[in-house]
Design an enzyme around this catalytic site. Structure first.
Site, short mmCIF file in Angstrom:
data_model
loop_
_atom_site.label_atom_id
_atom_site.label_comp_id
_atom_site.label_asym_id
_atom_site.label_seq_id
_atom_site.Cartn_x
_atom_site.Cartn_y
_atom_site.Cartn_z
N GLN A 100 -1.40 -4.42 -7.75
CA GLN A 100 -0.45 -4.86 -8.78
C GLN A 100 -0.79 -4.39 -10.19
O GLN A 100 -0.08 -4.74 -11.13
CB GLN A 100 -0.35 -6.41 -8.79
N ASN A 154 -0.48 -11.10 -6.86
CA ASN A 154 0.92 -10.66 -6.84
C ASN A 154 1.91 -11.80 -7.07
O ASN A 154 3.02 -11.57 -7.51
CB ASN A 154 1.24 -9.96 -5.51
N THR A 156 -0.83 14.07 9.47
CA THR A 156 -0.24 15.05 8.56
C THR A 156 0.19 14.36 7.27
O THR A 156 0.81 13.30 7.30
CB THR A 156 0.96 15.74 9.24
N GLY A 199 -0.66 0.08 0.63
CA GLY A 199 -1.75 -0.79 0.17
C GLY A 199 -2.39 -1.55 1.31
O GLY A 199 -3.61 -1.75 1.33
N THR A 200 -1.58 -1.96 2.26
CA THR A 200 -2.11 -2.71 3.41
C THR A 200 -3.13 -1.86 4.16
O THR A 200 -4.24 -2.33 4.47
CB THR A 200 -0.95 -3.11 4.35
N SER A 230 -0.95 1.08 -4.21
CA SER A 230 0.23 1.36 -3.41
C SER A 230 1.30 1.95 -4.32
O SER A 230 1.63 1.35 -5.36
CB SER A 230 0.73 0.06 -2.78
N HIS A 280 4.53 2.30 -4.23
CA HIS A 280 5.86 1.72 -4.49
C HIS A 280 5.83 0.62 -5.54
O HIS A 280 6.86 0.10 -5.94
CB HIS A 280 6.54 1.26 -3.19
N CYS A 330 9.11 -16.21 3.62
CA CYS A 330 10.21 -16.65 4.46
C CYS A 330 10.08 -15.93 5.80
O CYS A 330 10.20 -14.72 5.86
CB CYS A 330 11.53 -16.27 3.79
N1 PLP Z 1 -1.79 -6.11 -2.11
C1 PLP Z 1 -0.99 -6.67 -3.03
C2 PLP Z 1 -1.61 -7.45 -4.13
C3 PLP Z 1 0.39 -6.52 -2.96
O1 PLP Z 1 1.17 -7.09 -3.88
C4 PLP Z 1 0.93 -5.76 -1.90
C5 PLP Z 1 2.39 -5.59 -1.76
O2 PLP Z 1 3.15 -6.49 -2.10
C6 PLP Z 1 0.05 -5.19 -0.97
C7 PLP Z 1 -1.30 -5.38 -1.10
C8 PLP Z 1 0.55 -4.38 0.19
O3 PLP Z 1 1.00 -3.12 -0.23
P1 PLP Z 1 1.96 -2.27 0.74
O4 PLP Z 1 3.30 -2.89 0.65
O5 PLP Z 1 1.94 -0.89 0.17
O6 PLP Z 1 1.36 -2.32 2.09
#
Ligand code: PLP
Length: 422
Positions: free
Chosen positions: A181, A153, A239, A74-75, A201, A203, A327
């Site tokens: 989310q 989140n 890849t 996601g980042t 994302s 995961h 943290c």
């Molecule tokens: N954006 C939101 C709202 C998230 O909750 C998160 C992960 O906690 C991310 C972006 C980042 O996703 P990733 O961990 O896949 O980089």
């Protein structure tokens, strides 16, 4: 690793990989490990499975598969959308986002500021909501992109993405939304939202870490963030992470199947958990608006305690939850989301996020409720700011906490030494 049963209430951090997802992935780790870009059949036979997964994740968000670019997380998706918008037009050097985004946006925005770009972090109200008039007024002639998340989140609070997209359209500015989310919890229809970019994302929806996607609306100009080979139709070099892409596709199907359950059974569990805590544990408060909100998330302020201590005692009972605080290297900073909502640092430090998922049961909620009240009472009775002083002869909690932190950082050191081969 120990074998203690885990009571997992941190599904906004990450989710358990679904057994169905693992089953779908294994053949692509064990048998079909060729490179999808290879000329020979053993490699390129894999490419059609990537495309099948693309079709499945596109169905989750009602996109055309060609509008989906697989990324590493996601980042990366968030960074890529903003980077692309800034790369398109060198005269547009302003980014508009909010003060409550994930650090994927906040830190990237701060990095852009250090490079001389202008980034506006819009404030929010005490319930976490956004002033859309202010948003509209803050769009400038040199604004390259507006990036406003869909679901927070930490609090689960939702922003009105369709209205934001309409404002951006009327102002002729690109709109990106971080929807990381939302899958399985909200219906995602990129056609009705009308955003130019949307991030997910894997995961967060029971697929592995290290795979994400960026939706890019048809005909939106795009400049790649990761430049290399011709993968992803030239929009993301590297890849392909084939097994994870296949797993993401399977997880997208499961998210659609579980949508009803999340919005009925899981919402019910969340509501029972939240209502019981607010009713039975004194000096507690929910952070953020009750609605519109994700059906699985609850963020509660427990006055007169530190979340860090609450989480440590819950951890000892096998309960995983998180604070609304980041943290970093042992020092506890109050969450930027809660601070932006005007919550005093002293209260923000006592906030705990509970986020449920499809594997949670009634019994698990009972177990959490059974432990939480006594944990809070115990901490309050030993808190220096509490009118109730700890009984004489009881061990000092601060010392215990320090010892716990020390053993955690020692463990982290050991792990990083091990991963360095040291
Ligand atoms: N954006 C939101 C709202 C998230 O909750 C998160 C992960 O906690 C991310 C972006 C980042 O996703 P990733 O961990 O896949 O980089």
């Amino acid at each position: 690793m120990n074998d203690q049963k885990i009571y997992y209430f941190d599904n906004n951090a990450t989710t358990r990989v679904a057994p169905e997802v693992i089953d779908a992935m294994v053949p692509f780790l064990r048998d079909y490990w060729g490179n999808p870009s290879s000329a020979y059949a053993f490699g390129n036979q894999v490419a059609k499975h990537i495309e099948a997964a693309r079709t499945k994740v596109a169905a989750l968000i009602n996109a055309d598969p060609k509008e989906v670019v697989f990324t590493s997380c996601g980042t990366e998706s968030n960074n890529s959308a903003i980077h692309s918008a800034l790369s398109q037009n060198s005269n547009k050097r302003h980014v508009l986002t909010t003060a409550v985004e994930h650090s994927a946006n906040i830190s990237y925005g701060q990095a852009l500021q250090r490079q001389g770009y202008e980034v506006t972090f819009l404030p929010v109200d005490s319930d976490g909501s956004l002033d859309l008039h202010l948003l509209e007024k803050s769009i400038r002639a040199d604004t390259a992109i507006v990036s406003v998340m869909w679901a927070n989140n930490e609090t689960g609070v939702l922003f009105p993405v369709e209205e934001i997209a309409a404002i951006c359209r009327s102002k002729g500015v690109l709109y990106h939304t971080d929807a990381v989310q939302t899958p399985g919890k909200l219906k995602i229809d990129v056609k009705s939202i009308g955003a130019d970019f949307l991030s997910l994302s894997a995961h967060k929806l029971h697929a592995p870490k290290g795979i994400g996607l960026l939706y890019i609306k048809r005909r939106t100009p795009y400049h790649p963030y990761v430049t290399g080979g011709h993968q992803e139709r030239g929009r993301r070099g590297g890849t392909e992470n084939v097994a994870s892409i296949v797993g993401f596709g399977r997880a997208a199907e499961l998210a659609m199947e579980h949508f009803r359950e999340v919005n009925t059974r899981i919402r019910g569990l969340r509501d029972r958990l939240e209502e019981t805590i607010l009713k039975t544990v004194p000096h507690t408060l929910r952070n953020g608006a009750s609605e519109p909100r994700l059906p699985n998330t609850s963020n509660i302020a427990f006055d007169l305690v530190e979340a860090e201590a609450v989480l440590m005692l819950l951890d000892q009972a096998g309960i995983c939850a998180s604070s609304g605080s980041a943290c970093t290297t042992g020092s506890l900073e109050p969450s930027h989301v809660l601070t932006a909502m005007g919550i005093q640092p002293s209260r923000a430090k006592g906030c705990v996020r509970l986020s449920l998922g499809i594997y949670n049961t009634d019994e698990e909620v009972d177990y959490l409720l059974k432990h939480l009240g006594p944990v809070i009472s115990k901490l309050r009775s030993s808190s220096p700011s509490s009118p109730v002083q700890p009984p004489k002869g009881k061990p000092d909690l601060a010392a215990k906490r320090q010892a716990h932190q020390k053993s955690r950082s020692e463990a982290a050191e050991e792990m990083s030494e091990a991963s360095l081969g040291g």
